[in-house]
Design an enzyme around this catalytic site. Sequence first.
Site, PDB file in Angstrom:
ATOM      1  N   SER A  56       0.660  -1.348   0.062  1.00 57.07           N
ATOM      2  CA  SER A  56      -0.029   0.011  -0.046  1.00 57.07           C
ATOM      3  C   SER A  56       0.824   1.258  -0.015  1.00 57.07           C
ATOM      4  O   SER A  56       0.298   2.319  -0.356  1.00 57.07           O
ATOM      5  CB  SER A  56      -0.920   0.155   1.256  1.00 57.07           C
ATOM      6  N   ASN A  61      -4.130   5.536  -2.960  1.00 53.85           N
ATOM      7  CA  ASN A  61      -3.798   5.836  -1.601  1.00 53.85           C
ATOM      8  C   ASN A  61      -3.397   7.154  -1.116  1.00 53.85           C
ATOM      9  O   ASN A  61      -3.036   7.652  -0.140  1.00 53.85           O
ATOM     10  CB  ASN A  61      -2.664   4.646  -1.035  1.00 53.85           C
ATOM     11  N   GLU A  70      -5.238  -1.548  -8.770  1.00 55.77           N
ATOM     12  CA  GLU A  70      -4.336  -0.698  -9.432  1.00 55.77           C
ATOM     13  C   GLU A  70      -3.054  -1.566  -9.969  1.00 55.77           C
ATOM     14  O   GLU A  70      -2.473  -2.395  -9.123  1.00 55.77           O
ATOM     15  CB  GLU A  70      -3.575   0.184  -8.365  1.00 55.77           C
ATOM     16  N   HIS A 100      -2.338  -3.877  -6.834  1.00 50.59           N
ATOM     17  CA  HIS A 100      -2.814  -3.223  -5.369  1.00 50.59           C
ATOM     18  C   HIS A 100      -4.277  -3.384  -5.407  1.00 50.59           C
ATOM     19  O   HIS A 100      -5.077  -2.552  -5.973  1.00 50.59           O
ATOM     20  CB  HIS A 100      -2.476  -1.858  -5.551  1.00 50.59           C
TER      21      HIS A 100
HETATM   22  P1  NAD Z   1      -1.672  -8.493   7.862  1.00 50.87           P
HETATM   23  O1  NAD Z   1      -0.756  -8.083   8.964  1.00 50.87           O
HETATM   24  O2  NAD Z   1      -3.197  -8.859   8.303  1.00 50.87           O
HETATM   25  O3  NAD Z   1      -1.181  -9.636   6.892  1.00 50.87           O
HETATM   26  C1  NAD Z   1       0.278  -9.995   6.776  1.00 50.87           C
HETATM   27  C2  NAD Z   1       0.627 -11.425   6.755  1.00 50.87           C
HETATM   28  O4  NAD Z   1       1.793 -11.511   6.124  1.00 50.87           O
HETATM   29  C3  NAD Z   1       0.611 -12.114   8.294  1.00 50.87           C
HETATM   30  O5  NAD Z   1      -0.346 -13.158   8.466  1.00 50.87           O
HETATM   31  C4  NAD Z   1       2.127 -12.196   8.420  1.00 50.87           C
HETATM   32  O6  NAD Z   1       2.202 -13.504   9.102  1.00 50.87           O
HETATM   33  C5  NAD Z   1       2.306 -12.537   6.921  1.00 50.87           C
HETATM   34  N1  NAD Z   1       3.649 -12.826   6.801  1.00 50.87           N
HETATM   35  C6  NAD Z   1       4.741 -11.909   7.369  1.00 50.87           C
HETATM   36  N2  NAD Z   1       6.097 -12.391   6.705  1.00 50.87           N
HETATM   37  C7  NAD Z   1       5.611 -13.507   5.850  1.00 50.87           C
HETATM   38  C8  NAD Z   1       6.543 -14.252   4.921  1.00 50.87           C
HETATM   39  N3  NAD Z   1       7.921 -14.013   4.958  1.00 50.87           N
HETATM   40  N4  NAD Z   1       5.859 -15.184   4.401  1.00 50.87           N
HETATM   41  C9  NAD Z   1       4.641 -15.427   4.305  1.00 50.87           C
HETATM   42  N5  NAD Z   1       3.720 -14.609   5.125  1.00 50.87           N
HETATM   43  C10 NAD Z   1       4.330 -13.737   5.841  1.00 50.87           C
HETATM   44  O7  NAD Z   1      -1.630  -7.365   6.620  1.00 50.87           O
HETATM   45  P2  NAD Z   1      -2.830  -7.212   5.529  1.00 50.87           P
HETATM   46  O8  NAD Z   1      -3.716  -5.954   5.939  1.00 50.87           O
HETATM   47  O9  NAD Z   1      -3.384  -8.337   4.949  1.00 50.87           O
HETATM   48  O10 NAD Z   1      -1.656  -6.337   4.374  1.00 50.87           O
HETATM   49  C11 NAD Z   1      -1.033  -7.101   3.560  1.00 50.87           C
HETATM   50  C12 NAD Z   1      -0.436  -6.161   2.304  1.00 50.87           C
HETATM   51  O11 NAD Z   1      -1.552  -5.692   1.766  1.00 50.87           O
HETATM   52  C13 NAD Z   1       0.533  -5.179   3.083  1.00 50.87           C
HETATM   53  O12 NAD Z   1       1.434  -4.727   2.153  1.00 50.87           O
HETATM   54  C14 NAD Z   1      -0.555  -4.032   2.848  1.00 50.87           C
HETATM   55  O13 NAD Z   1       0.035  -2.643   2.723  1.00 50.87           O
HETATM   56  C15 NAD Z   1      -1.444  -4.339   1.736  1.00 50.87           C
HETATM   57  N6  NAD Z   1      -2.810  -3.665   1.524  1.00 50.87           N
HETATM   58  C16 NAD Z   1      -3.496  -3.907   2.922  1.00 50.87           C
HETATM   59  C17 NAD Z   1      -4.942  -3.360   2.756  1.00 50.87           C
HETATM   60  C18 NAD Z   1      -5.743  -3.262   3.945  1.00 50.87           C
HETATM   61  O14 NAD Z   1      -6.877  -2.636   4.011  1.00 50.87           O
HETATM   62  N7  NAD Z   1      -5.364  -3.836   4.830  1.00 50.87           N
HETATM   63  C19 NAD Z   1      -5.465  -2.825   1.636  1.00 50.87           C
HETATM   64  C20 NAD Z   1      -4.640  -2.814   0.386  1.00 50.87           C
HETATM   65  C21 NAD Z   1      -3.330  -3.402   0.432  1.00 50.87           C
END
Ligand code: NAD
Length: 727
Positions: free
Chosen positions: A450, A521, A483, A471
């Site tokens: 993000s 974003n 995106e 994205h």
């Molecule tokens: P989250 O914290 O819920 O999930 C992240 C997961 O990644 C966790 O389960 C963690 O254990 C896992 N992880 C960490 N290291 C790892 C590895 N080496 N191999 C495999 N898994 C691993 O986070 P999220 O909200 O799901 O966000 C994930 C990504 O998506 C981020 O880059 C975030 O910026 C992006 N994103 C989030 C949103 C949102 O609304 N939360 C929206 C768009 C994009």
Amino acid sequence: MPSDRTISPRWKGEFKHFKTAVLDDGILLAGFDYSGKSVNVLNVESMTEWQEIVQLAEQTAAIKGVALVSLKIGNFCAGADLEQIHDAQRTRNFGEIEQLVTTVHRLFDAMTRSPKPFVTAIEGACLGGGLELALACHARIASTHPRTCLALPEVRLGILPGFGGTQRLPRLIGLPAALEMITTGKTVFPRQALRMGLVDGMVTSVPSSARTLEAVQKEALVQAAIVKARALCSTSARHQPKQRFWSFPGIRTLVCRYARHKVVKRVRQFYPAPLRAVDAIQRGMRWSVLRGSLNIEKPLLLELMASPISTHLVGLFLSGEALKRGVTSASISPLRVGVLGAGLMGSQIAGQLAEKGCTVVLRDVSSEILAKAMGRIHETQTAQLRKRTILPSDLRFRMLRIAPTLRADDVATLPLVIEAVSEKLEVKRAVLAEFETIARPDAVFATNTSSYTLAEIAASAVHRERCVGLHFFNPVAKMQLVEVVRAPFTSETALARACGLAKLLGKFPLMVNDGPGFLVNRILSRYLAEAVILVGEGVPIRRIDAVAKNFGMAVDSGRPMGPLELLDLIGLPVARHVLTSLTVLGPRIESRDAFLQALLPEGKPPLTFWNSEKENPQTVEESRRHRQTYSEEAGPASDDIILKRLFLPMIDEAVRCLHDKIVDHAWQVDFALTYGIGFPAFRGGLLTWARQTMTPGQIVEDLASLAAKYGKRFEPCTDLSNGSWQG
Ligand code: NAD
């Protein structure tokens, strides 16, 4: 089932958009194949031809009935020609549309009254005017093909079904079901359609790849339609309107009042079309179909079509179609995708992929996290089962398509991997480095980050050309935008595969250039940051969200949502990360980090702004501790000031994005914010709203005045005043 029918040389019509032939048993088989488009549409040209066919069938004694089939793959008919409607809206000349509506009403009525049966064989999308055409027939047979669906989605375009749909549907499936379908525009799949009485039969049919009249004639679906037409030739009971309890005016009034109440609850007063549709249905039930359609439906349709709301909605729809057509996409082969990270986003993405038939390898670092993710996916899918949109077997197959794993090697053979791991640069880089050591040479690495740029994540990658941004927005199932992020080093193959995947998921792939926060974003951060600042000033959480919801934020998703509710949905850790990392853009991104930090206590779950639909007292307490006050001159924040503080910085940031060439056109900004964060579609998008309600001078003046009272973050960019963004 008779299989020895042959096309008789006795009568063969020559039309531009239809292929016709009379079969030996007197059934006229008509194949709809709109020339020059990938889908069938109803416009003056195609309807003039269909009118000729209907008349020929009427006048030719040898023709006993008509079976209508589509010769397009996966599309029965997309409805009225929206390009024609949009042209009329732009030129304010509705003469041709008015003529079309009158012709179609008369034509469809002639079909319904014809002594010769008309039967449709529906395979693929049967939408809007397409369904109204099918409703004017005496019977409908649907195929179980996965792309078969039926809907009257006109209200989503700010209009109502104007080819008799508001009159025929309630008479066929009953008032409550028709009101639900028409006021929501919801899609109905073949099994539901059969249960509701919308179709008369359902056939499992394998579509022929050659879409000629000769080839489709052999399909079980078309055979079933022909058999039905034959059967109807010899029966006098044809298309009898069903008499049900809602034929009593009192009950009708009550049912319609409840439908209006539901509409207002869902979309408030922002969208007039569903309410006008209820008016048309209620008033029309006093008349025969023909008088009801022409006298009631037509003026309401034309009035809605001329409104700015419909112009905006049709424009946005056409932008989406242009977006899908405009990108080069490649299919993923084999249809297997890796998802790294099974958190909030990874689990949703995996669930969506499985729904669309992809095999998914879902990787995380602990079995507990994977188990929780599988539980969440199962819960979402079960909700669909409860709504009866899928079968228990669909649920089982979808769950079986997802393979949870702790082993990195399990993604080694996959053509595309989506990274959705924690938003930490070192974690993302480590995951990419691991991918590079194990993945097949042509595999694509798509990051869902993000806040980091693609360049930052791929800084030490060996094969940067394989890196692309994909994205998604939260909630993934609802938000239609993705995106597709392109860095200068991203290869065309990686971009095409990422676009292909987005399309497979039914999303709009918007190509954006790499940069902090990409497009959505970056603009969103100004809105969210200001909401946090307002909380810090002591403005009630409820009031801030109410101002945004009264403006219409996220009303189109069916769940209006203010910025603080949105922050809770995103999750404060991710949101804080995005806000802090975007401070690289300059001092205009003020994240009030100390306050946000206080909402993320060490070793405890993050605080939220809302708790069971009440303001979270702990968050309110923290905001008191971090209270920020302004001089007397700033005065208390009125709703109008809150509105300006939330939305004017977004306009400023959007203009800066255009300047930085994140995207090239204002319509892309409008489209992205509407489908990515729920900017109200009825306003036409952020920049259209700005252009139509304010002059550049006014925006600059208002921002300068906010800057004087609340800080430099409001200072307008130079491009705002020169109006270059107005297109
Ligand atoms: P989250 O914290 O819920 O999930 C992240 C997961 O990644 C966790 O389960 C963690 O254990 C896992 N992880 C960490 N290291 C790892 C590895 N080496 N191999 C495999 N898994 C691993 O986070 P999220 O909200 O799901 O966000 C994930 C990504 O998506 C981020 O880059 C975030 O910026 C992006 N994103 C989030 C949103 C949102 O609304 N939360 C929206 C768009 C994009």
